[in-house]
Design a protein around this motif. Structure first.
Motif, PDB file in Angstrom:
ATOM      1  N   LYS A   7     -20.744   7.692  22.946  1.00 44.78           N
ATOM      2  CA  LYS A   7     -20.672   6.239  22.886  1.00 44.78           C
ATOM      3  C   LYS A   7     -20.978   5.648  24.258  1.00 44.78           C
ATOM      4  O   LYS A   7     -20.613   6.228  25.276  1.00 44.78           O
ATOM      5  CB  LYS A   7     -19.273   5.798  22.484  1.00 44.78           C
ATOM      6  N   GLU A  33     -18.035   1.769  18.232  1.00 47.57           N
ATOM      7  CA  GLU A  33     -19.314   1.752  18.924  1.00 47.57           C
ATOM      8  C   GLU A  33     -19.241   2.098  20.408  1.00 47.57           C
ATOM      9  O   GLU A  33     -20.196   2.608  20.967  1.00 47.57           O
ATOM     10  CB  GLU A  33     -19.969   0.368  18.817  1.00 47.57           C
ATOM     11  N   LYS A  34     -18.124   1.771  21.075  1.00 46.61           N
ATOM     12  CA  LYS A  34     -18.077   1.880  22.543  1.00 46.61           C
ATOM     13  C   LYS A  34     -16.712   2.297  23.064  1.00 46.61           C
ATOM     14  O   LYS A  34     -15.698   2.104  22.416  1.00 46.61           O
ATOM     15  CB  LYS A  34     -18.417   0.521  23.177  1.00 46.61           C
ATOM     16  N   GLU A  80     -11.051   1.903  22.825  1.00 47.03           N
ATOM     17  CA  GLU A  80     -12.208   2.456  22.131  1.00 47.03           C
ATOM     18  C   GLU A  80     -12.420   1.757  20.800  1.00 47.03           C
ATOM     19  O   GLU A  80     -11.475   1.536  20.041  1.00 47.03           O
ATOM     20  CB  GLU A  80     -11.995   3.948  21.886  1.00 47.03           C
TER      21      GLU A  80
END
Length: 120
Positions: free
Chosen positions: A3, A53-54, A50
């Motif tokens: 990610k 996606e990231k 978290e």
């Protein structure tokens, strides 16, 4: 595939992400801060978070973390997320992601303050 890792200042975090962060940290942020060296070699502190996606590091100092919670009407005077707020936000988001700050490699983090990815 790993990610993207993004550092954001607390003030630049959008409302939806803030709601998810509050669910993850219903008793405040200060005791969850981690320390890391940013891309400029400066020691910084941030709240790890978290999403699907990231990986985020939400930059703040311990005193800022305490002040943010004290000034936020979603938290009671003891720094705990209000039950009605928790229920409202929980209905919007899944809470199945576990985050381990030890998984972060500071060399792989984009810093919004130095031209990294920005979502504003």
């Amino acid at each position: 595939m790993s990610k993207p890792r993004v550092i954001k200042n607390y003030e630049k975090v959008d409302e939806a992400l803030l709601e998810q962060i509050k669910l993850k940290y219903p008793e405040g942020f200060a005791s969850h801060l981690i320390r890391f060296t940013d891309v400029n070699g400066r020691l910084s502190s941030a709240l790890p978070f978290e999403t699907e996606e990231k990986y985020y590091l939400i930059r703040m100092t311990k005193s800022e973390a305490v002040e943010i919670i004290a000034d936020d009407d979603d938290y009671d005077e003891d720094g705990n997320l209000l039950d009605e707020v928790r229920e409202e936000y929980a209905g919007k988001y899944d809470d199945d992601d576990d985050f381990d700050a030890a998984d972060i490699d500071p060399d792989e983090i984009a810093d919004d303050d130095v031209g990294g990815e920005d979502e504003d």
